[in-house]
Design a protein around this motif. Structure first.
Motif, mmCIF file in Angstrom:
data_model
loop_
_atom_site.group_PDB
_atom_site.id
_atom_site.type_symbol
_atom_site.label_atom_id
_atom_site.label_comp_id
_atom_site.label_asym_id
_atom_site.label_seq_id
_atom_site.Cartn_x
_atom_site.Cartn_y
_atom_site.Cartn_z
ATOM 1 N N PRO A 278 -0.479 34.111 -27.589
ATOM 2 C CA PRO A 278 -0.350 35.552 -27.813
ATOM 3 C C PRO A 278 1.033 36.051 -27.392
ATOM 4 N N THR A 279 1.498 37.119 -28.007
ATOM 5 C CA THR A 279 2.810 37.672 -27.684
ATOM 6 C C THR A 279 2.714 38.748 -26.606
ATOM 7 N N GLU A 280 1.503 39.068 -26.203
ATOM 8 C CA GLU A 280 1.293 40.105 -25.184
ATOM 9 C C GLU A 280 1.002 39.381 -23.856
ATOM 10 N N PRO A 281 1.727 39.762 -22.753
ATOM 11 C CA PRO A 281 1.635 38.977 -21.513
ATOM 12 C C PRO A 281 0.212 38.782 -20.973
ATOM 13 N N ALA A 282 -0.597 39.837 -20.943
ATOM 14 C CA ALA A 282 -1.937 39.692 -20.366
ATOM 15 C C ALA A 282 -2.774 38.723 -21.194
ATOM 16 N N LYS A 283 -2.631 38.790 -22.517
ATOM 17 C CA LYS A 283 -3.403 37.886 -23.378
ATOM 18 C C LYS A 283 -2.880 36.455 -23.253
ATOM 19 N N TYR A 284 -1.567 36.326 -23.095
ATOM 20 C CA TYR A 284 -0.965 35.004 -22.892
ATOM 21 C C TYR A 284 -1.508 34.393 -21.596
ATOM 22 N N ALA A 285 -1.492 35.198 -20.514
ATOM 23 C CA ALA A 285 -1.967 34.706 -19.217
ATOM 24 C C ALA A 285 -3.413 34.248 -19.306
ATOM 25 N N ALA A 286 -4.221 35.000 -20.045
ATOM 26 C CA ALA A 286 -5.641 34.673 -20.151
ATOM 27 C C ALA A 286 -5.862 33.311 -20.809
ATOM 28 N N ARG A 287 -4.893 32.855 -21.602
ATOM 29 C CA ARG A 287 -5.076 31.582 -22.307
ATOM 30 C C ARG A 287 -4.285 30.421 -21.726
ATOM 31 N N LEU A 288 -3.299 30.718 -20.852
ATOM 32 C CA LEU A 288 -2.348 29.674 -20.446
ATOM 33 C C LEU A 288 -3.006 28.455 -19.796
ATOM 34 N N TYR A 289 -3.778 28.662 -18.721
ATOM 35 C CA TYR A 289 -4.329 27.499 -18.016
ATOM 36 C C TYR A 289 -5.313 26.736 -18.903
ATOM 37 N N GLU A 290 -6.086 27.487 -19.709
ATOM 38 C CA GLU A 290 -7.026 26.824 -20.624
ATOM 39 C C GLU A 290 -6.268 25.839 -21.519
ATOM 40 N N GLN A 291 -5.139 26.270 -22.053
ATOM 41 C CA GLN A 291 -4.361 25.383 -22.936
ATOM 42 C C GLN A 291 -3.796 24.198 -22.164
ATOM 43 N N LEU A 292 -3.351 24.424 -20.935
ATOM 44 C CA LEU A 292 -2.802 23.309 -20.155
ATOM 45 C C LEU A 292 -3.904 22.321 -19.781
#
Ligand code: TXA
Ligand code: MG
Length: 329
Positions: A278-292
């Motif tokens: 996502p290009t929006e920080p809060a949405k990016y944060a919500a997905r980051l660890y899941e992707q890692l």
């Protein structure tokens, strides 16, 4: 699908905690591994299970401002103001502690980090246990924080007495940690509440480097913290496909990433999975660890992450990405 543990399950978890056990529980940031914060023996088990050094203090989770006040030597106006504005929520306040909190919780520091999580299961658990819960993220030391119960099972498995599953954590990165011990508030760890949000309430924050030098200038902030097992490469030179912020996964030589990713259409041929973030920080944060975590699960050779913009709203994400890449913050 959002799961919610039944009241009976939460009562069961609370009885485990009261008896000195350790329970993994959901919060809005990441899953925590909790013990009764007033029971030093129970808290020692957290350090043992995580393999966490005794120099890393734990956050104590409370269900009300009144409970927070009962744990600190002083509750300044600024604490009242920040708690009033951001609790329950992803903000940890560091304040002088009372003797009731065993030294092991705070790694021997005279201060304690307190947070009221914005998650109904976490709050119900603290209330049912009737004690504050010392809880670090529910992962082994240096590993990625868990944002699902599955992540907790994979990391800690049978070493914990119970795992409460309430689906994925919404914020997805850890809380912001602010010290209120000195004359001015100091940001110790960027996180779920942005610097801008904090400053809109209390004015300018001092950077962590203003802290007096000592054995714990910024305790627990190790360079390789919040890391996937897979090596992570940060790329920012604009040579990669530039829609959104990708996590690029591939199985071969990382040195060739730039050449190979010039053309997105070539990427599949090179065995690269491109995930659009996502290009929006809060949405990016919500997905980051899941992707890692997914990259670790897929046992890819490396992860390449396109660095988000260098603006304040991305500060916490930059911090975690630098750490995940093994660079100090
Ligand atoms: O969102 C979160 O904060 C999650 C959830 C479970 O609440 N917890 C978490 O805990 O991230 P942990 O243990 O992984 O990180 C605790 C952070 C560390 O950066 C530590 O240095 C800081 O809080 N901290 C805790 N107590 C402190 C203290 N007395 N003084 C300074 N920093 C403290
Ligand atoms: Mg942690």
């Amino acid at each position: 699908m959002q799961r919610t543990p039944s009241p009976a399950k939460i009562d069961h978890a609370a009885s485990i905690l009261r008896a000195g056990g350790i329970v993994a529980f959901p919060t809005e940031t990441v899953y925590g591994l909790g013990a009764n914060a007033l029971d030093g023996v129970a808290v020692a088990r957290i350090y043992a299970v995580k393999g966490r050094p005794a120099t890393s203090p734990l956050i104590v989770h409370v269900a009300s401002v009144a409970m927070a006040k009962s744990l600190v030597a002083s509750w300044p106006e600024i604490a009242e103001c920040l708690a009033g504005k951001f609790w329950p929520g992803p903000l940890t306040l560091v304040l002088p502690k009372r003797h009731a909190i065993p030294d092991i919780v705070t790694a021997g520091l005279g201060t304690v980090g307190l947070r009221m999580p914005a998650h109904p299961v976490a709050l119900a658990l603290i209330r049912a246990a009737s004690v504050p819960l010392a809880a670090p993220s529910a992962n082994r030391f240096t590993e990625l924080s868990p944002t699902t119960a599955r992540h907790v099972r994979q990391s800690l498995g049978g070493d914990v007495d119970l795992i409460l599953d309430a689906g994925p954590s919404e914020v997805g990165i850890e809380s912001t940690v602010v010290s209120l011990v000195g004359s001015r508030p100091v940001l110790l760890r960027p996180g779920g509440i942005s610097r801008k949000e904090l400053e809109s309430v209390i004015g300018p924050l001092s950077p962590a480097k203003d802290l007096e030098e000592g054995p714990h200038p910024s305790p627990g902030m190790h360079a390789r913290h919040y890391s996937p097992r897979t090596s992570l490469l940060l790329v920012s030179d604009g040579e990669l496909p530039d829609e959104g912020h990708g996590i690029y996964l591939r199985r071969t030589n990382p040195a060739r990433v730039r050449d190979d990713l010039r053309s997105k259409s070539d990427s599949a041929a090179f065995g690269i999975t491109i995930i659009q973030m996502p290009t929006e920080p809060a949405k990016y944060a919500a997905r980051l660890y899941e992707q890692l975590h997914l990259a670790d699960d897929a046992q890819v050779d490396w992860i390449a992450v396109d660095l988000p913009p260098m603006t304040g709203e991305w500060e916490a994400i930059h911090d975690r990405l630098r750490r995940a890449a093994g660079k100090s913050g």
